[in-house]
Design a protein around this motif. Structure first.
Motif, PDB file in Angstrom:
ATOM      1  N   GLY A  13     -10.495   5.028  -3.608  1.00 12.53           N
ATOM      2  CA  GLY A  13     -11.999   4.537  -2.274  1.00 12.53           C
ATOM      3  C   GLY A  13     -12.121   5.746  -1.800  1.00 12.53           C
ATOM      4  N   THR A  14     -12.895   5.877  -0.256  1.00 16.08           N
ATOM      5  CA  THR A  14     -13.771   6.808   0.102  1.00 16.08           C
ATOM      6  C   THR A  14     -13.287   7.189   1.248  1.00 16.08           C
ATOM      7  N   PHE A  15     -12.177   8.040   1.576  1.00 18.79           N
ATOM      8  CA  PHE A  15     -11.895   7.940   3.694  1.00 18.79           C
ATOM      9  C   PHE A  15     -12.967   7.963   4.089  1.00 18.79           C
ATOM     10  N   ASP A  16     -13.753   8.621   4.167  1.00 23.06           N
ATOM     11  CA  ASP A  16     -14.533   9.202   5.451  1.00 23.06           C
ATOM     12  C   ASP A  16     -15.997   7.968   5.404  1.00 23.06           C
ATOM     13  N   LEU A  29     -23.995  12.452  17.478  1.00 20.19           N
ATOM     14  CA  LEU A  29     -23.421  13.134  17.963  1.00 20.19           C
ATOM     15  C   LEU A  29     -24.028  14.588  17.616  1.00 20.19           C
ATOM     16  N   PRO A  30     -24.295  16.095  18.430  1.00 16.26           N
ATOM     17  CA  PRO A  30     -24.213  16.932  17.927  1.00 16.26           C
ATOM     18  C   PRO A  30     -22.749  18.018  17.074  1.00 16.26           C
ATOM     19  N   GLY A  31     -21.876  17.823  15.956  1.00 15.85           N
ATOM     20  CA  GLY A  31     -21.498  18.544  15.546  1.00 15.85           C
ATOM     21  C   GLY A  31     -21.795  19.194  14.121  1.00 15.85           C
ATOM     22  N   LEU A  32     -20.234  20.197  13.520  1.00 17.76           N
ATOM     23  CA  LEU A  32     -20.866  21.034  12.584  1.00 17.76           C
ATOM     24  C   LEU A  32     -19.666  19.998  11.132  1.00 17.76           C
ATOM     25  N   ALA A  33     -20.738  20.172  10.124  1.00 21.84           N
ATOM     26  CA  ALA A  33     -19.678  19.721   9.054  1.00 21.84           C
ATOM     27  C   ALA A  33     -18.971  21.093   8.358  1.00 21.84           C
ATOM     28  N   ASP A  34     -18.080  20.655   8.286  1.00 27.15           N
ATOM     29  CA  ASP A  34     -17.611  22.083   7.093  1.00 27.15           C
ATOM     30  C   ASP A  34     -17.561  21.422   6.159  1.00 27.15           C
ATOM     31  N   PRO A  35     -17.880  22.208   4.718  1.00 26.64           N
ATOM     32  CA  PRO A  35     -17.792  22.072   3.484  1.00 26.64           C
ATOM     33  C   PRO A  35     -16.687  21.740   2.744  1.00 26.64           C
ATOM     34  N   GLU A  36     -15.600  23.037   3.340  1.00 25.90           N
ATOM     35  CA  GLU A  36     -14.601  23.062   2.797  1.00 25.90           C
ATOM     36  C   GLU A  36     -13.264  21.403   3.100  1.00 25.90           C
ATOM     37  N   ASN A  37     -13.463  20.632   4.382  1.00 30.49           N
ATOM     38  CA  ASN A  37     -12.928  19.716   5.136  1.00 30.49           C
ATOM     39  C   ASN A  37     -13.487  18.602   4.252  1.00 30.49           C
ATOM     40  N   LEU A  38     -15.182  18.566   3.871  1.00 32.81           N
ATOM     41  CA  LEU A  38     -15.761  17.367   3.311  1.00 32.81           C
ATOM     42  C   LEU A  38     -15.085  17.051   1.818  1.00 32.81           C
ATOM     43  N   ARG A  39     -14.858  18.475   1.233  1.00 33.11           N
ATOM     44  CA  ARG A  39     -14.584  18.511  -0.257  1.00 33.11           C
ATOM     45  C   ARG A  39     -12.332  17.940  -0.073  1.00 33.11           C
ATOM     46  N   ILE A  40     -12.030  18.731   0.918  1.00 34.13           N
ATOM     47  CA  ILE A  40     -10.719  17.967   0.923  1.00 34.13           C
ATOM     48  C   ILE A  40     -10.461  16.342   1.370  1.00 34.13           C
ATOM     49  N   VAL A  41     -11.426  16.092   2.361  1.00 34.40           N
ATOM     50  CA  VAL A  41     -11.539  14.633   2.690  1.00 34.40           C
ATOM     51  C   VAL A  41     -12.013  13.623   0.951  1.00 34.40           C
ATOM     52  N   ALA A  42     -12.574  13.900   0.584  1.00 33.18           N
ATOM     53  CA  ALA A  42     -13.065  13.588  -1.429  1.00 33.18           C
ATOM     54  C   ALA A  42     -11.551  13.432  -2.022  1.00 33.18           C
ATOM     55  N   PRO A  54       3.682  -0.770 -10.932  1.00 28.68           N
ATOM     56  CA  PRO A  54       3.496  -0.214 -13.029  1.00 28.68           C
ATOM     57  C   PRO A  54       2.304  -1.245 -12.937  1.00 28.68           C
ATOM     58  N   SER A  55       2.168  -2.317 -12.686  1.00 26.21           N
ATOM     59  CA  SER A  55       0.745  -2.798 -13.395  1.00 26.21           C
ATOM     60  C   SER A  55      -0.743  -2.508 -12.708  1.00 26.21           C
ATOM     61  N   GLU A  56      -0.877  -1.884 -12.208  1.00 26.43           N
ATOM     62  CA  GLU A  56      -1.987  -1.168 -11.747  1.00 26.43           C
ATOM     63  C   GLU A  56      -1.947   0.571 -11.557  1.00 26.43           C
ATOM     64  N   ALA A  57      -3.481   0.250 -12.363  1.00 30.48           N
ATOM     65  CA  ALA A  57      -4.061   1.517 -11.916  1.00 30.48           C
ATOM     66  C   ALA A  57      -5.121   2.615 -10.614  1.00 30.48           C
ATOM     67  N   LEU A  58      -4.736   3.318 -10.394  1.00 30.74           N
ATOM     68  CA  LEU A  58      -5.773   4.207  -9.271  1.00 30.74           C
ATOM     69  C   LEU A  58      -6.316   5.146  -9.728  1.00 30.74           C
ATOM     70  N   ILE A  59      -7.704   5.124  -9.754  1.00 31.57           N
ATOM     71  CA  ILE A  59      -9.084   5.598 -10.203  1.00 31.57           C
ATOM     72  C   ILE A  59      -9.173   6.654  -9.109  1.00 31.57           C
ATOM     73  N   THR A  60      -8.687   8.268  -9.640  1.00 31.54           N
ATOM     74  CA  THR A  60      -9.659   8.932  -8.718  1.00 31.54           C
ATOM     75  C   THR A  60     -10.546  10.167  -8.659  1.00 31.54           C
ATOM     76  N   ARG A  61     -11.464  10.775  -7.543  1.00 35.43           N
ATOM     77  CA  ARG A  61     -12.441  10.665  -7.671  1.00 35.43           C
ATOM     78  C   ARG A  61     -11.676  12.655  -8.554  1.00 35.43           C
ATOM     79  N   LEU A  93     -21.255  15.480  -4.233  1.00 35.67           N
ATOM     80  CA  LEU A  93     -19.831  15.230  -2.641  1.00 35.67           C
ATOM     81  C   LEU A  93     -20.814  14.471  -1.932  1.00 35.67           C
ATOM     82  N   ASN A  94     -21.666  14.119  -2.092  1.00 34.93           N
ATOM     83  CA  ASN A  94     -22.605  13.239  -1.298  1.00 34.93           C
ATOM     84  C   ASN A  94     -22.907  12.176  -1.782  1.00 34.93           C
ATOM     85  N   LYS A  95     -21.545  11.354  -3.239  1.00 38.06           N
ATOM     86  CA  LYS A  95     -21.498  10.198  -3.923  1.00 38.06           C
ATOM     87  C   LYS A  95     -20.094   9.371  -3.019  1.00 38.06           C
ATOM     88  N   SER A  96     -20.408   8.702  -2.703  1.00 33.99           N
ATOM     89  CA  SER A  96     -18.700   7.831  -3.077  1.00 33.99           C
ATOM     90  C   SER A  96     -17.724   7.834  -3.539  1.00 33.99           C
TER      91      SER A  96
END
Length: 444
Positions: A13-16, A29-42, A54-61, A93-96
């Motif tokens: 999944g993707t949390f944002d 709305l106005p706001g500043l994107a923080d590249p460090e925060n974007l990488r953390i959220v990813a 145990p019979s399931e899998a997690l695929i992470t970025r 990073l622009n891709k989910s």
């Protein structure tokens, strides 16, 4: 993936998710994107291990940190996980996560796909269906148009009317309406402007003066003139005592299942912690008909074509009144993750919370392994059989911004397991002491 056993479900999944739901022609709305925060959220997709069996899998970025995976396995969380980075060098990073999975070579996941597992995302977003088709996963979800609609702030506002709830929110569909509504609300006090797809502190603006309102309108008007659609929710800033949220699910036949209720601690408008409510609070909600209202909300969502996980944000005011429906989040949630940890801890007669620490590492060479070793030496790293301890829930969120020779910003998600809140406070103090020892500055 190394396993050849049959995998029943794939979690990812993707949390944002909100940024992938929003239409490109919507004004922001106005706001500043923080590249460090974007990488953390990813990197927050690591948290989804709590849903795995145990019979399931997690695929992470990114491939999970081996020390972290080994620790989780040691305390009883067993699941399959990719041993390679899905997104290469984080240049996409622009891709989910779902888009990356949809574009990934099918051979990379051929072993886990062999049993035709069900793909279970944190939130159903564009490319979920395409990812399932590419790898032969089973995919069950409503249409993307329905998912987009039920996750808007305007849908939540309309839902209050449908349920016969008091509604102090207004929908502004132009800058002229925003100015008129905002000026009217300012006569009574401060108010909020909410982006139609805002989430957890992003896309909420606190307005307490005419000058700030005019600056927001000027920013928005420039977009409106370029053809962007204005679609904001405007509401008075309420004198809040606490936030809480309800998690439930709706299956494909419309059956409603209440899962949990969690108290929340928020920093300004951003999520900070989920913790277990007192029995008296649950009794209060039952007496006010809150849980019946959640069932009715589920019925209305299903009438509109939605099924799946839902988290309803609510609040209690300082005068004791309830605002049972602040907004609807038609997806999994941080509080649902906390509930999953509760299920793990219950056989040990323990309760946990879910919280995060925003950190800056002055030591550019600090690794996650250093943190987990420090926790173990301090006697606060949870192990089965302990009466109290801290479970580190993420690792890559802490170190994703790490570069040689430079301080970096990270985030650590934890659960503090104990039998009461006083012990959790003591664990918190010990963790803060360890942060200082490791030259980690707490930013939140």
């Amino acid at each position: 993936m190394t396993s050849i056993k049959r995998i029943a479900k794939i979690h990812c999944g993707t949390f944002d998710a909100e940024q992938y739901w929003r239409e490109p022609d919507l004004a922001k709305l106005p706001g500043l994107a923080d590249p460090e925060n974007l990488r953390i959220v990813a990197m927050m997709d690591e948290l989804l291990f709590v849903f795995c069996s145990p019979s399931e899998a997690l695929i992470t970025r990114k491939a999970m940190n081996q020390a972290h995976k080994q620790y989780l396995t040691g305390i009883g969380f067993r699941f399959e996980n990719n041993s390679f980075d899905v997104d290469g060098e984080l240049k996409q990073l622009n891709k989910s996560m779902l888009q990356l999975l949809a574009e990934a070579d099918a051979s990379a996941f051929a072993k886990v796909a062999a049993g035709k597992p069900e793909l279970v995302p944190f939130a159903p977003i564009p490319f979920t269906g395409e990812a399932s088709e590419r790898h032969g996963f089973v995919c069950r979800m409503p249409s993307m148009d329905i998912i987009r609609r039920v996750n808007t702030k305007t849908y939540s506002t309309d839902m209050k009317e449908r349920l016969g709830l008091p509604n102090v929110s207004f929908i502004a569909s132009s800058c002229a309406e925003l100015r008129e509504t905002g000026a009217s609300l300012l006569k009574k006090g401060a108010f909020l402007i909410k982006d139609n797809y805002g989430v957890s502190g992003q896309g909420n603006l606190f307005i307490d003066s005419a000058s700030i309102l005019e600056r927001v309108i000027a920013y928005t008007e420039s977009q409106e003139k370029k053809g962007k659609q204005v679609r904001f929710v405007v509401e008075p800033y309420l004198d809040k005592l606490c936030d809480f949220s309800c998690q439930f699910s709706i299956d494909e036949s419309g059956e409603y299942r209440l899962i949990s209720l969690q108290r929340l601690a928020n920093d300004e408008f951003a999520y900070q912690e989920s913790y277990t409510p007192e029995p008296e609070f649950l009794q209060l909600l039952e007496g006010e008909g809150y849980f019946e209202l959640m069932r009715r909300t589920a019925e209305e969502l299903y009438k509109d074509g939605y099924y799946g996980h839902v988290c309803v944000d609510s609040m209690q005011l300082k005068d004791g009144g309830l605002v049972p429906l602040v907004e609807i989040n038609a997806r999994k949630s941080m509080s649902l993750i906390k509930h999953q940890i509760d299920r793990y801890l219950a056989p040990h007669e323990l309760q946990g919370n879910l919280r995060y620490f925003s950190l800056r590492s002055v030591n550019a060479d600090l690794r996650f392994e250093d943190l987990i070793s420090g926790m173990e030496e301090a006697g606060i790293l949870y192990q089965p059989g302990m009466s109290a301890g801290i479970i580190p829930l993420t690792a890559n969120t802490l170190t994703i911004n790490r570069k040689p020779g430079k301080p970096y910003k990270g985030r650590l998600y934890v659960s503090m397991a104990s039998r009461n809140a006083d012990i959790r406070k003591d664990l918190l103090m010990q963790l803060h002491s360890l942060f200082k020892t490791l030259s980690l500055q707490v930013l939140n």
